[in-house]
Enzyme design. Structure first.
Site, mmCIF file in Angstrom:
data_model
loop_
_atom_site.group_PDB
_atom_site.id
_atom_site.type_symbol
_atom_site.label_atom_id
_atom_site.label_comp_id
_atom_site.label_asym_id
_atom_site.label_seq_id
_atom_site.Cartn_x
_atom_site.Cartn_y
_atom_site.Cartn_z
ATOM 1 N N ASN A 7 -80.631 -18.860 -31.744
ATOM 2 C CA ASN A 7 -79.174 -18.727 -31.699
ATOM 3 C C ASN A 7 -78.785 -18.902 -30.228
ATOM 4 O OD1 ASN A 7 -76.528 -17.935 -31.803
ATOM 5 N ND2 ASN A 7 -76.895 -16.077 -32.991
ATOM 6 N N ARG A 78 -78.957 -21.648 -35.525
ATOM 7 C CA ARG A 78 -77.623 -21.255 -35.961
ATOM 8 C C ARG A 78 -76.645 -22.162 -35.226
ATOM 9 N NH1 ARG A 78 -73.711 -16.902 -33.795
ATOM 10 N NH2 ARG A 78 -72.238 -16.817 -35.508
ATOM 11 N N HIS A 167 -68.916 -17.164 -40.004
ATOM 12 C CA HIS A 167 -69.777 -16.108 -40.568
ATOM 13 C C HIS A 167 -70.320 -16.515 -41.940
ATOM 14 C CE1 HIS A 167 -67.564 -12.625 -38.258
ATOM 15 N NE2 HIS A 167 -68.611 -13.042 -37.570
ATOM 16 N N ARG A 228 -60.640 -9.273 -30.311
ATOM 17 C CA ARG A 228 -59.737 -10.349 -30.762
ATOM 18 C C ARG A 228 -58.610 -9.768 -31.600
ATOM 19 N NH1 ARG A 228 -64.386 -13.890 -33.391
ATOM 20 N NH2 ARG A 228 -65.886 -13.262 -31.810
ATOM 21 N N GLU A 370 -78.636 -12.381 -40.820
ATOM 22 C CA GLU A 370 -78.401 -13.815 -40.635
ATOM 23 C C GLU A 370 -79.683 -14.553 -40.262
ATOM 24 O OE1 GLU A 370 -74.747 -12.639 -38.287
ATOM 25 O OE2 GLU A 370 -74.171 -14.677 -38.855
#
Ligand code: ADP
Length: 388
Positions: A7, A78, A167, A228, A370
């Site tokens: 990743n 990823r 996601h 965010r 993940e």
């Protein structure tokens, strides 16, 4: 098969070596400060690797030192943005790498780093198959009425402005696990999945497929997140722009200074819950805004899926914060949701049901993974390519 899961971020590289058949993690690590070496070699300062190729050398050394001469079967990356092209994981070749690179404008912080990671591996281990697993792919099933923004067509055709969603790897993995736990065939699973980490998104699942999701053109839209803002009136940006804020200022404001941090002064859910419990009014207000936003989406997605038959919580907050889950459930009385306080409060790493038998729909906590999903997808792509 042993799979190296990578990743890569713009200045960091997370990795795991996984044994897919055994479902185990043999090694994991994080390399930070890529490209940020201090140059001076000053006292005690750790110097980061110069670039992604040097970071990969560090990974390769760690694998050799910790695991000896083992044979990697593949590398799984990823990749954040797969645009409209990629609906599933793919075996990487030069053309695929260039296609990922062409999507750089849509994910300017992430895709360039993914491409650097892919090229560094091709150079170091040219014979090792590499697979790209896209964060957007699971949402390629969104119907047009869910992905299209109500703006002139030209913005979509010329600039690719539409909802992509993110996601996806987590939402897909958790959907499968939830269907398993409820003993429902995947193709008959209708539900709402809330992935609540530092980034947070909620997805409407109909017949096992994503039919709507709260993140949009970028991962900024939707829920209130750690830093965010999620949804707001776009005119706020126009207003601030006229007041002299630059695009960079607005980017920082909405991606780094907003959300829990903007509301409560802290982006960590644990601290915000503690502050609220200690009587801090702005922390309590932040939790109210955040839980209300999610409950509102659950109501909307209940409609989108034609009647949700499960609500699933996952990721750091979803898996661990019984206080936040309970705040959300308290707002879902109209849907007949009833949590079992004891089951909700119990700590566990296992997939589980936390609602009462009387609840109109079961509420689940499913730990996401993940890296495991990426490793499994990578092994599947490589095995089927070898069989062809
Ligand atoms: P990322 O998106 O970076 O992968 P995570 O899934 O790790 O994020 O989620 C991070 C969030 O999970 C933080 O807000 C953190 O406070 C929250 N979290 C982690 N552990 C707990 C816990 N035990 N109780 C409450 N919140 C937690």
């Amino acid at each position: 098969m042993l799979v190296l899961v990578i990743n890569s971020g713009s200045s960091s590289l997370k990795y795991q070596v996984r044994d897919v058949a055994a479902g185990s993690v043999l090694l994991e690590g994080l390399i930070e400060k890529i490209g940020m070496g201090n140059g001076g070699g000053g006292d005690g300062e750790i110097e980061g690797p110069r670039d992604h190729a040097e970071a990969l050398e560090m990974v390769s050394t760690a694998i050799h030192d910790e695991l000896g001469e083992l044979e990697l079967g593949a590398v799984g990356h990823r990749v954040v943005h797969g645009g409209e092209r990629f609906a599933e994981p793919v075996l990487i070749d030069n053309e695929i790498t260039r296609a990922i690179e062409r999507l750089n404008p849509l994910a300017p912080l992430h895709n360039p780093a993914n491409v650097l990671g892919i090229r560094a591996i091709s150079k170091k281990w040219p014979d090792l198959p590499q697979v790209a697993v896209f964060d957007t792919a699971f949402h390629r099933t969104l119907p047009e009425h869910a992905w299209r923004y109500a703006v002139p067509e030209e913005l979509y055709t010329n600039h690719g402005i539409r909802r992509y969603g993110f996601h996806g790897t987590s939402h897909e993995y958790v959907t499968r696990q939830a269907a398993d736990l409820l003993d429902v065939p995947l193709g008959e699973f209708d539900g709402v999945i809330a992935h609540l980490g530092n980034g947070a998104s909620v997805t409407a699942i109909r017949a096992g497929q994503s039919v709507d999701t709260s993140m949009g053109f970028t991962p900024l839209e939707g829920l209130v997140m750690g830093t965010r803002s999620g949804d707001l009136d776009p005119s706020i940006l126009v207003f601030l722009g006229r007041a002299g804020w630059t695009p960079e200022d607005l980017d920082t404001l909405l991606n780094r200074e907003s959300g829990l941090k903007g509301l409560a002064g802290n982006n960590d859910m644990r601290s915000v819950v503690e502050a609220a419990e200690a009587g801090e009014a702005r922390a309590a207000a932040a939790l109210a805004v955040t839980s209300y936003r999610l409950a509102k989406y659950v109501g909307a997605y209940h409609v989108a899926v034609g009647g949700a038959k499960a609500l699933v919580f996952t990721a750091g907050i979803g898996e661990n914060s019984h206080q936040f889950r309970s705040l959300v459930a308290d707002r879902l009385g109209a849907l007949g949701v009833v949590l079992d306080a004891g089951l909700n409060a119990r700590r566990s790493k296992e997939p589980r049901v936390i609602s009462t038998p009387e609840s109109a729909l079961p509420v689940l906590v499913i730990p996401t993974d993940e890296e495991r999903a990426i490793a499994e997808a990578t092994a599947a792509v490589v095995s089927s390519a070898a069989a062809e």
